[in-house]
Scaffold this motif. Sequence first.
Motif, PDB file in Angstrom:
ATOM      1  N   ILE A  88      63.410 -93.700  56.015  1.00  0.00           N
ATOM      2  CA  ILE A  88      63.242 -94.623  54.881  1.00  0.00           C
ATOM      3  C   ILE A  88      62.861 -96.010  55.396  1.00  0.00           C
ATOM      4  O   ILE A  88      62.003 -96.695  54.831  1.00  0.00           O
ATOM      5  CB  ILE A  88      64.521 -94.661  54.032  1.00  0.00           C
ATOM      6  N   ASP A  89      63.483 -96.440  56.495  1.00  0.00           N
ATOM      7  CA  ASP A  89      63.136 -97.738  57.112  1.00  0.00           C
ATOM      8  C   ASP A  89      61.663 -97.796  57.498  1.00  0.00           C
ATOM      9  O   ASP A  89      61.064 -98.887  57.535  1.00  0.00           O
ATOM     10  CB  ASP A  89      63.974 -97.969  58.374  1.00  0.00           C
ATOM     11  N   HIS A  90      61.086 -96.629  57.828  1.00  0.00           N
ATOM     12  CA  HIS A  90      59.691 -96.583  58.268  1.00  0.00           C
ATOM     13  C   HIS A  90      58.736 -96.168  57.149  1.00  0.00           C
ATOM     14  O   HIS A  90      57.608 -95.730  57.403  1.00  0.00           O
ATOM     15  CB  HIS A  90      59.550 -95.627  59.461  1.00  0.00           C
TER      16      HIS A  90
ATOM     17  N   THR B 278      62.691 -87.376  50.318  1.00  0.00           N
ATOM     18  CA  THR B 278      62.271 -85.977  50.420  1.00  0.00           C
ATOM     19  C   THR B 278      61.882 -85.618  51.846  1.00  0.00           C
ATOM     20  O   THR B 278      62.188 -84.523  52.332  1.00  0.00           O
ATOM     21  CB  THR B 278      61.081 -85.706  49.476  1.00  0.00           C
ATOM     22  N   THR B 279      61.230 -86.549  52.547  1.00  0.00           N
ATOM     23  CA  THR B 279      60.813 -86.288  53.930  1.00  0.00           C
ATOM     24  C   THR B 279      62.022 -86.037  54.815  1.00  0.00           C
ATOM     25  O   THR B 279      62.039 -85.096  55.622  1.00  0.00           O
ATOM     26  CB  THR B 279      59.996 -87.474  54.482  1.00  0.00           C
ATOM     27  N   GLY B 280      63.053 -86.877  54.674  1.00  0.00           N
ATOM     28  CA  GLY B 280      64.278 -86.686  55.458  1.00  0.00           C
ATOM     29  C   GLY B 280      64.980 -85.390  55.123  1.00  0.00           C
ATOM     30  O   GLY B 280      65.531 -84.721  56.017  1.00  0.00           O
TER      31      GLY B 280
ATOM     32  N   THR C 290      54.191 -87.504  59.104  1.00  0.00           N
ATOM     33  CA  THR C 290      54.852 -86.328  58.527  1.00  0.00           C
ATOM     34  C   THR C 290      54.799 -85.163  59.501  1.00  0.00           C
ATOM     35  O   THR C 290      55.779 -84.420  59.656  1.00  0.00           O
ATOM     36  CB  THR C 290      54.175 -85.937  57.196  1.00  0.00           C
ATOM     37  N   TRP C 291      53.685 -85.001  60.187  1.00  0.00           N
ATOM     38  CA  TRP C 291      53.523 -83.889  61.127  1.00  0.00           C
ATOM     39  C   TRP C 291      54.518 -84.009  62.274  1.00  0.00           C
ATOM     40  O   TRP C 291      55.160 -83.028  62.643  1.00  0.00           O
ATOM     41  CB  TRP C 291      52.094 -83.878  61.663  1.00  0.00           C
ATOM     42  N   THR C 292      54.630 -85.219  62.877  1.00  0.00           N
ATOM     43  CA  THR C 292      55.549 -85.370  64.010  1.00  0.00           C
ATOM     44  C   THR C 292      57.008 -85.248  63.564  1.00  0.00           C
ATOM     45  O   THR C 292      57.844 -84.722  64.297  1.00  0.00           O
ATOM     46  CB  THR C 292      55.340 -86.723  64.730  1.00  0.00           C
TER      47      THR C 292
ATOM     48  N   GLY D  30      61.778 -81.741  63.627  1.00  0.00           N
ATOM     49  CA  GLY D  30      62.806 -80.961  62.938  1.00  0.00           C
ATOM     50  C   GLY D  30      62.834 -79.506  63.386  1.00  0.00           C
ATOM     51  O   GLY D  30      63.909 -78.925  63.587  1.00  0.00           O
ATOM     52  N   ILE D  31      61.653 -78.915  63.562  1.00  0.00           N
ATOM     53  CA  ILE D  31      61.571 -77.506  63.985  1.00  0.00           C
ATOM     54  C   ILE D  31      62.137 -77.329  65.391  1.00  0.00           C
ATOM     55  O   ILE D  31      62.977 -76.448  65.639  1.00  0.00           O
ATOM     56  CB  ILE D  31      60.104 -77.023  63.923  1.00  0.00           C
ATOM     57  N   ILE D  32      61.703 -78.204  66.321  1.00  0.00           N
ATOM     58  CA  ILE D  32      62.148 -78.041  67.715  1.00  0.00           C
ATOM     59  C   ILE D  32      63.626 -78.378  67.855  1.00  0.00           C
ATOM     60  O   ILE D  32      64.374 -77.665  68.533  1.00  0.00           O
ATOM     61  CB  ILE D  32      61.289 -78.900  68.662  1.00  0.00           C
TER      62      ILE D  32
END
Length: 404
Positions: A248-250, A255-257, A309-311, A316-318
């Motif tokens: 959110i700061d960035h 939703t992204t978090g 969003t990609w990074t 999150g996946i790794i």
Amino acid sequence: MSDTRFSKPLIYMLIGSALILGLSLGIRHAFGLYLVPMSSEFGWGHNVFSLAIAMQNLVWGAVQPITGAFADKYGSKIVVAVGGALYCIGLLLMSVSSTGLLLNLSVGLILGLALSATSFPILLSAVGRAAHPEKRSLAMGIASAAGSFGQFIMLPSTLLLLQNFGWSAALVVSAILVALIVPLAWMLKAPMYVAPNIIGQVTKPSLGFKQILVIAKNHQPFWFLGLGFLVCGFQVVFIGIHLPGYLIDHGFNATTGTIFLALVGLFNIVGTYTAGWLGGKYSKPKLLMGLYGLRGIVIIGFLALPLSTWTIYTFGIIMGLLWLSTVPLTNGIVANMFGVKYLSMLSGIIFFTHQVGSFFGGWLGGVNHDMTGNYNLVWIVSIVLSVVGVLVHFFVNEKAVIHD
């Protein structure tokens, strides 16, 4: 050749454990989503909510050996049922917490006590006792992996509740769901695995509670294992609680978090199952060295690359693959060292060190943000601790100190 297949009672226990862990850890995994809305409504700095979460982890860890000792003596199902009732009460009180004092009472004390009775040390110890030694690591991995699915389900569900009904109503719904732990606890009734008698074998007398504690206290690899688990606690709680706020700061939305944390939960299923399976075939300390080393590399990569969003989702996946993969391996090492009779208590002692790390990861994240407006220092500490996690496992081995 001995029969190492899972018995029906053990299969029922695995199902029950998975459902309980899914509810308990899934709801807890979503606590980070409450930081911003509760802090905004009551005018708190991030430190207020962070301190309550930090206290929760410290209480959870401090009472875990005691809760484990009760489970070893009186059975897991009673302890888990009481924990489920406390969890429900804590969430209801959290839903009306408008001051830091009430938040520390509900989130810190009551939920800390509840989690000590409804999370990995109790559930995985129950599974470990019932499983054949050759399948113990795998059984723990299955329970951990299936429980991780709850984290994947609860995060988007919690976000929808927050967006449509507000944080207080979301906590009431969570309390209703977590009440299901009480009846599910009665699925935890598989008997302890007993090795078949070999003709002519001399049976050694069983060691008592105090004797086990003295042996554990003087066994250095046991404490190095605990130090490694401290690293795990610091990293997962810092990221789990503070990454949504960091995003959110960035300039990213809630939703992204939430998707990030849901991806952690989803890929944690793969990670914990794989860790449990690998732990039955290869050296668990060496696997843990690899996990902690990879965490440090992944965190460095996340911070070094441009934030997108990609990074975020790749991180999150790794991280999901590495998230709680430490748990079946660490509990498996304790079982190999000391046997399973007092596994809940001994795993609880190791887990306390995890929660000391969790306390500092949760609290220092909030302090760092309130003082500087960013999380830079805690990110650096997380990377340094990955190196510590690698190094301490050089001094850990799985050699049996006490045989089942």
